[in-house]
Scaffold this motif. Structure first.
Motif, short mmCIF file in Angstrom:
data_model
loop_
_atom_site.label_atom_id
_atom_site.label_comp_id
_atom_site.label_asym_id
_atom_site.label_seq_id
_atom_site.Cartn_x
_atom_site.Cartn_y
_atom_site.Cartn_z
N MET A 1 -4.32 25.86 1.55
CA MET A 1 -5.04 24.94 2.42
C MET A 1 -4.21 23.67 2.58
O MET A 1 -3.41 23.31 1.72
N PRO A 2 -4.38 22.94 3.69
CA PRO A 2 -3.56 21.75 3.93
C PRO A 2 -3.92 20.61 2.98
O PRO A 2 -4.99 20.58 2.37
N ILE A 3 -2.99 19.66 2.86
CA ILE A 3 -3.18 18.46 2.05
C ILE A 3 -3.62 17.34 3.00
O ILE A 3 -3.05 17.17 4.09
N PHE A 4 -4.62 16.58 2.58
CA PHE A 4 -5.19 15.54 3.43
C PHE A 4 -4.94 14.16 2.84
O PHE A 4 -4.99 13.98 1.62
N GLN A 5 -4.68 13.19 3.72
CA GLN A 5 -4.57 11.79 3.31
C GLN A 5 -5.43 10.94 4.23
O GLN A 5 -5.38 11.08 5.45
N ASN A 6 -6.22 10.06 3.62
CA ASN A 6 -7.15 9.25 4.39
C ASN A 6 -7.31 7.90 3.71
O ASN A 6 -7.40 7.82 2.48
N THR A 7 -7.32 6.83 4.50
CA THR A 7 -7.63 5.50 3.97
C THR A 7 -9.09 5.19 4.31
O THR A 7 -9.45 5.12 5.48
N LEU A 8 -9.91 5.04 3.28
CA LEU A 8 -11.33 4.79 3.50
C LEU A 8 -11.56 3.36 3.98
O LEU A 8 -10.68 2.51 3.90
N LYS A 9 -12.76 3.10 4.45
CA LYS A 9 -13.07 1.79 5.02
C LYS A 9 -12.93 0.67 4.00
O LYS A 9 -12.69 -0.48 4.36
N ASN A 10 -13.10 0.97 2.72
CA ASN A 10 -12.99 -0.08 1.70
C ASN A 10 -11.56 -0.26 1.19
O ASN A 10 -11.31 -1.04 0.28
N GLY A 11 -10.60 0.46 1.80
CA GLY A 11 -9.20 0.30 1.44
C GLY A 11 -8.67 1.31 0.45
O GLY A 11 -7.46 1.36 0.20
N THR A 12 -9.53 2.13 -0.13
CA THR A 12 -9.09 3.16 -1.07
C THR A 12 -8.33 4.24 -0.31
O THR A 12 -8.80 4.74 0.71
N VAL A 13 -7.16 4.60 -0.81
CA VAL A 13 -6.38 5.71 -0.24
C VAL A 13 -6.77 6.98 -0.98
O VAL A 13 -6.73 7.04 -2.21
N LEU A 14 -7.16 8.00 -0.24
CA LEU A 14 -7.60 9.27 -0.81
C LEU A 14 -6.65 10.38 -0.36
O LEU A 14 -6.46 10.59 0.84
N ILE A 15 -6.07 11.09 -1.33
CA ILE A 15 -5.16 12.19 -1.03
C ILE A 15 -5.67 13.42 -1.77
O ILE A 15 -5.85 13.38 -3.00
N THR A 16 -5.93 14.49 -1.03
CA THR A 16 -6.58 15.66 -1.63
C THR A 16 -5.85 16.95 -1.28
O THR A 16 -5.30 17.09 -0.18
N GLU A 17 -5.90 17.88 -2.22
CA GLU A 17 -5.39 19.23 -1.99
C GLU A 17 -6.50 20.20 -2.36
O GLU A 17 -6.66 20.59 -3.52
N GLU A 175 -15.71 11.54 -0.76
CA GLU A 175 -15.51 10.40 0.13
C GLU A 175 -16.70 9.44 0.06
O GLU A 175 -16.51 8.22 0.04
N ASN A 176 -17.91 9.97 0.06
CA ASN A 176 -19.09 9.11 0.01
C ASN A 176 -19.12 8.28 -1.26
O ASN A 176 -19.46 7.08 -1.24
N ARG A 177 -18.78 8.89 -2.39
CA ARG A 177 -18.81 8.13 -3.66
C ARG A 177 -17.71 7.07 -3.71
O ARG A 177 -17.95 5.93 -4.12
N LEU A 178 -16.53 7.43 -3.27
CA LEU A 178 -15.43 6.45 -3.29
C LEU A 178 -15.67 5.33 -2.29
O LEU A 178 -15.29 4.18 -2.53
N GLN A 179 -16.30 5.66 -1.16
CA GLN A 179 -16.57 4.64 -0.16
C GLN A 179 -17.55 3.59 -0.67
O GLN A 179 -17.56 2.45 -0.19
N SER A 180 -18.35 3.94 -1.66
CA SER A 180 -19.31 2.98 -2.21
C SER A 180 -18.69 1.99 -3.18
O SER A 180 -19.34 1.04 -3.62
N LEU A 181 -17.41 2.19 -3.51
CA LEU A 181 -16.71 1.22 -4.36
C LEU A 181 -16.52 -0.07 -3.59
O LEU A 181 -16.53 -0.11 -2.36
N SER A 182 -16.32 -1.16 -4.31
CA SER A 182 -16.12 -2.46 -3.67
C SER A 182 -14.82 -2.47 -2.88
O SER A 182 -13.93 -1.65 -3.12
N PRO A 183 -14.68 -3.39 -1.93
CA PRO A 183 -13.47 -3.45 -1.10
C PRO A 183 -12.21 -3.61 -1.95
O PRO A 183 -12.21 -4.28 -2.98
N ARG A 184 -11.15 -3.00 -1.48
CA ARG A 184 -9.87 -2.97 -2.18
C ARG A 184 -8.81 -3.73 -1.40
O ARG A 184 -8.91 -3.89 -0.18
#
Length: 415
Positions: A1-17, A175-184
């Motif tokens: 499966m492909p590898i994904f990279q996304n910067t969430l609205k709070n600034g957290t960078v999420l990279i998943t495989e 993504e939902n849980r990480l997005q609830s973290l405070s801004p980064r």
């Protein structure tokens, strides 16, 4: 499966495989801070903070955290909690201070760990990269609870954060849980000194300057440890990274490698011999290492340099290269079944600015490295004007030191 990279609205960078065929997942939180960021009066503070986030949060006691990690599941929630809600109780700080001081003392009894700390201070002197990750007992004794908590607030609970996941997981839930973290703090580019205010940067945080030298460091251990080092040419491409890895496997990272065969199997000079690379985004080195009895040290030092000289003069055979490549490909295949290793691949590619790729693509890249690329890497790496030799162990006589210096052909390093 492909590898994904996304910067969430709070600034957290999420990279998943995502890997749907496994039953496990590895989760890693990377914060852009560490011992390299610490001023003289802060040494050991990052390591101390890392200990403290396990000592309890607003929702969980230290025992709750320990029990949760000993069981299966729930790690993402706990890591998020530790990231934002650690308490740093004064009584916990003092107990953990004692634990860390014991850890530091214990590390001094480990000959390889103690030696390597000394080596780093020799090759990159007067730079923060060479300071001990844990600091000294004296350093740790001086750090206050308020300093720890402020470091945590600045760099952990609101600092730059990259989260990596590999395995079987629900991406929407993550993504939902990480997005609830405070801004980064927003990351602009992975690499060197993320999170630092570059307007006030000092030479202390600058790129390390390599020091070529021969050092004899007396230490109260039974065997002599010898480190033969060359600086890693910076910058390096992804192909060069794989090229250096192949060279290392060929020279000293396997039982069939040149150093293992020459020093242990044929010479019988030592039990412990290997080579390794340390890669950073702005510096690094290759090291040939051996530990031996004092009477064998001269033979070890001479053989190490002779093997590198022979490699430069005569090159390597196709069979050697093929064996080294297959060794690395085998490691990739084995590591592909370990989610933690896949996680580390993601982080390595991200922080070295390499493209994210599958295990199969990595294997293809390793097998595709040409002989010309290996020759280029070898000639760039093994510059004898840049070599360093560091001996750590029982005190040597003046005569023995002179013999080693002469055999290493490094008299020019002493003027």
């Amino acid at each position: 499966m492909p590898i994904f990279q996304n910067t969430l609205k709070n600034g957290t960078v999420l990279i998943t495989e995502p890997i749907a065929t496994v039953k496990t997942v590895a989760i890693g939180f990377w914060f852009s801070v560490g011992s390299r960021y610490e001023h003289e009066k802060q040494r050991g503070i990052s390591h101390f903070v890392e200990h403290m986030v396990f000592k309890g949060t607003q929702k969980r006691t230290a025992f709750d955290i320990a029990v949760s990690f000993d069981r299966i599941g729930g790690y993402l929630e706990i890591l998020c909690d530790m990231t934002e809600n650690a308490l740093f109780r004064p009584e916990d700080v003092e107990k953990e201070r004692s634990v860390i001081e014991s850890e530091i003392i214990s590390s001094l009894d480990d000959p390889e760990e103690a030696a390597l700390d000394t080596v780093i201070s020799k090759i990159w002197p007067h730079n923060s990269i060479s300071q001990s990750i844990s600091g000294t007992v004296e350093d740790v004794h001086k750090i206050t609870r308020d300093e720890l908590y402020q470091w945590y607030k600045n760099h952990i609970s609101s600092g730059e954060l990259t989260v990596f996941l590999a395995g079987n997981f629900d991406n929407t839930q993550v993504e939902n849980r990480l997005q609830s973290l405070s801004p980064r703090q927003i990351q602009t580019k992975p690499g060197v000194f993320l999170g630092l205010d570059t307007t006030n940067i000092t030479s202390y945080f600058s790129c390390p300057v390599w020091q070529s030298e021969i050092s004899f460091v007396p230490a109260d251990f039974q065997q002599e440890q010898l480190f033969y080092l060359f600086p890693l040419p910076i910058p390096y491409t992804e192909d060069e990274y794989y090229g250096y890895a192949i060279l290392n496997a060929l020279i000293g990272d396997t039982m069939s490698s040149r150093l293992f065969q020459a020093l242990r199997e044929n010479g019988g000079y030592c039990y412990n011999v290997y080579s390794f690379f340390t890669f950073n985004s702005d510096c690094g080195y290759w090291c040939g290492y051996s530990s031996s009895a004092k009477e064998n040290l001269l033979s070890v030092a001479k053989t190490l340099q002779d093997e590198i000289t022979l490699l430069l003069e005569k090159g390597f055979s196709k069979n050697e290269v093929d064996a080294a490549k297959e060794h690395l490909c085998g490691e990739e295949i084995i590591n592909s079944e370990d989610m933690e290793q896949r996680l580390k691949r993601l982080s390595r590619n991200y922080y070295f600015n390499f493209p994210q790729c599958s295990v199969e693509e990595s294997i293809e890249k390793i097998r595709g490295i040409s002989a010309d690329m290996l020759i280029t890497c070898m000639k760039k790496l093994f510059d004898f004007d840049q070599q360093s030799l560091i001996v750590y162990g029982p005190k040597l006589s003046r005569k023995n030191k002179k013999q080693i210096i002469n055999n290493q052909k490094c008299q020019n390093l002493f003027g």
